[in-house]
Design a protein around this motif. Sequence first.
Motif, PDB file in Angstrom:
ATOM      1  N   THR A 155     -10.839   6.513   3.678  1.00 29.41           N
ATOM      2  CA  THR A 155      -9.468   6.222   3.243  1.00 29.41           C
ATOM      3  C   THR A 155      -8.701   5.359   4.238  1.00 29.41           C
ATOM      4  OG1 THR A 155      -8.823   8.328   4.204  1.00 29.41           O
ATOM      5  CG2 THR A 155      -9.165   8.273   1.822  1.00 29.41           C
TER       6      THR A 155
ATOM      7  N   GLU B 105      -7.293   2.138   3.186  1.00 26.11           N
ATOM      8  CA  GLU B 105      -6.270   2.221   2.144  1.00 26.11           C
ATOM      9  C   GLU B 105      -4.875   2.487   2.722  1.00 26.11           C
ATOM     10  OE1 GLU B 105      -7.310   1.581  -0.957  1.00 26.11           O
ATOM     11  OE2 GLU B 105      -9.274   1.352   0.013  1.00 26.11           O
ATOM     12  N   LYS B 106      -4.831   2.889   3.966  1.00 21.97           N
ATOM     13  CA  LYS B 106      -3.544   3.284   4.564  1.00 21.97           C
ATOM     14  C   LYS B 106      -2.698   2.056   4.869  1.00 21.97           C
ATOM     15  CE  LYS B 106      -5.575   7.259   6.990  1.00 21.97           C
ATOM     16  NZ  LYS B 106      -4.776   8.451   6.720  1.00 21.97           N
TER      17      LYS B 106
ATOM     18  N   LYS C  23       0.850  -1.200   0.000  1.00 19.93           N
ATOM     19  CA  LYS C  23       0.000   0.000   0.000  1.00 19.93           C
ATOM     20  C   LYS C  23       0.879   1.241   0.000  1.00 19.93           C
ATOM     21  CE  LYS C  23      -3.639  -2.184   2.714  1.00 19.93           C
ATOM     22  NZ  LYS C  23      -4.179  -2.278   4.080  1.00 19.93           N
TER      23      LYS C  23
END
Lengths: 355, 509
Positions: free
Chosen positions: B150, B153-154, B108
């Motif tokens: 989000t 997504e981190k 990621k």
Amino acid sequence: MQLIFCALFNDQSFDKSTRVTRKILTNPKHVNYQSNSLRSPAKEKLIMFGLAGGDPRLSFKRTIAYGDLAIVYEKHEIMRPIIVTPNAELHNRFGVFMHNDWVGKPFGSRVLSVKGVQGYVYILAATPEIWTLCLQHRTQILYLADISLVIMYLEIVPGCLVLESGTGTGSLTTSIARSVAPNGHVHTFDFHEQRAQSARADFDKNGISNLVTVGVRDIQGEGFPDEFQAKVDSIFLDLPQPWCVVPSAAKMLKQDGVMCSFSPCIEQVQCTCEALASQFTEIRTFEILLRHYEILRDTGATSEMESGNSRKRKHDPSSVNDSIATTTTVFARPCRFAKGHTGYLTFARLKFKSS
Amino acid sequence: MEEGNTTNAHEDSQRVTWEGCSVLLDVNDGDRFVFARLTTAATLSVGSYQIPLGPLIGRPFGSLFQMRTGPDGPFLIEDQSKASSDSQHTNGADTKENGMDWKNNQSKDNRALNDTNTAQNLQHSDIVEMKREGVSGDQIIEALISNSSTFAEKTVFSQEKYKIKKQKKFAPKVLLRRPWARSICEAYLKKKPVKIGYLRFDTLSLMLASANVSGYSDVLVVDQTGGMVTGAVAERLGSTGNVCCTYLGLKSYPIDIVKIFNFSPDLCSRILQSPLPVLSSVRVEDTQILQNPVNSIPSEIATTNSLLNSTPSQVSMTNSPLNPTPSQISMTNSPLNPRPSQIPITCADIVKIDVSSRQSIPSPKDHLEETSDCTDMNLKCTDKAFERRKVSCNPGQNATQARVNLWKERGFTSLIIAAPNLDLDSLVEDLLPLLTYSAPFVIYHQFLQPLAVCMKKLMTSKIAIALRISEPFIREYQVLPGRTHPFMEMNGFGGYILSGIRVQEIPES
């Protein structure tokens, strides 16, 4: 016994028994010294040097006696520990010195050579700092900057009970002993029988054997003895695999107690920190180094290059005096030689266990 | 041997807080430090809240508290959860399994991240509402995470950072700490370094070690660090020995910080003060001088001022309009002079202000307000009740003549000078003869030049050996699996130390 450090410098006025001094007795210098000396050597004197061995009576002693451990300061950073022995002689580059001449004088006195080079030395009382500089290395030792930070961070004050492993040469142990004196105690462990033996002998010489117990034990394999469970104020580890000892250390510490691990390699620190995380809090890793400075003394000579204590030498102190008197600027710069790394110090505090 | 002696009995009782005890509150894992006195009326400000400190009384040091909001406003409750109770290192352990795999854990990244401020669906009003309902901080954070588009997504590391950030805001933690020399020094350095002369704790530890401070010591101190040095020395003395703070001029330098240490009355009684002329004078038998030191040393006022004005370091600094006139000194030093219109600067503060380019003018407060100055803007200890109360122990009493005579006879066993605004040369010349032979000394200074000059003089005069100027360098490391490196921010300068050993003078030829 007391630890005394001698420093080499030239002074005549003390030696009453030698030829050198007989000359001086007629010298106004001698009178001068007498008047300067508010501290009569005959008086019993509080010796501060922390190495009181837990016995306050021992600390009331300031003059050099036979059996004392003295350290001879020859010149900048060159010091040598010596036991003051009847009729013994000390030979070094500054001449020949009689131990007998030192007895009865206060620590910090200058003593003169009686033969050979006409030089002098200073005889100092010992401190753990001086001891660290002049002890005989049996292992890698900790130095001043690390030691001082460890003592402060581990919150070691008089009365504390401290565990240490391994003992090694005993450089840190001596400082811890000073800090827990007069009523605390250090239990230090090493798995090396002979090293433990030598350390004991050193502590005895230093007069701190009442404050230190040296145990022979494989701490990394067995952990600390159960008798110390939840009684210990602070713990210091200097082991190849300190993370193995972390659970034992947690068991020994009092609530809110602090421990420290010294490791030269960052990989060791990594493993230690992972092991500490479950039972400890405030886990912090430091690196501490000292930078020393030298100053320009006179043309071309720096404090590092300080020449010895010969009473007859090219750079006579008086001439240096004159040149200094005429110069107003002092130049300073960091010394060229420096330690780049000693080790990482990882500190951690026992997590509070609410019952 | 560790049990049953007085020092330890005393020590153990100090492992639990009591009413009136001085504590160091560590808010959010070292984010902020607050010194406080625990009383039932004491409060701690966090943001716009006033949180009573009452629940902290009688609790063991090391206890962790969390802020909760109840019907009567916010309160502190002892944190029972072990998992979330730690700093970065524990968080590191939480991700240990990831850490072991850190080389492969970089799938990621932030390439898709656009800072449009739309990721969070929870509105401010929602949070306010939740707080009103008494929802715990942890639950608010959960809600924030689940409403963040989000978060998933981190990277693991960045998720961790996010959680810590939110925890500090919505579930502040307060850790109860015993004030020790190290923690006090560190806290002051962070919040009010000028007060302690920018003394770093490693420098302080080096000074104590080099000066060989231990039980049975008689330590002579010139302390213009607000009592930081004096307190640290006293801490090492334990149940034996004395520390003597000496000073030039009319008034002793403030040593308020000593009161933050929880010293016993016995130890406080061994923290003494004596003006330098008294220590330097020939032995006197009557007590007149000590009873009235001000009248007996009028010439000293002039000396002090000339010294202050002639300090080379000061010249090199700002051309200060704050040079004290004698009247100013006596006026500003008076504790009975709390009017804010007067500029309340002590001698000690003046040059420190110069050093710091006059960052701030210290306010005329007593110790407790001083300590609350150490807090930061949105977090202040407002313990009005305690300010009025007198601290039971009173360090810094004048030394008796008998004690002074004893010192004269025996000499001090070590000397520590931390006086950035005095003329070092003459000070050292005056102080060194007060030491016994073989006694170590250390001088702390912010500038190299005065120490170099002093060292050169001492080398010439030969009343001291083993002279050395050192500068400590300390660097803290972040140690996390796969993420170990020195901290990005560090204190780059801890001052210089000149150390040496006083020895017998060479007789004049």
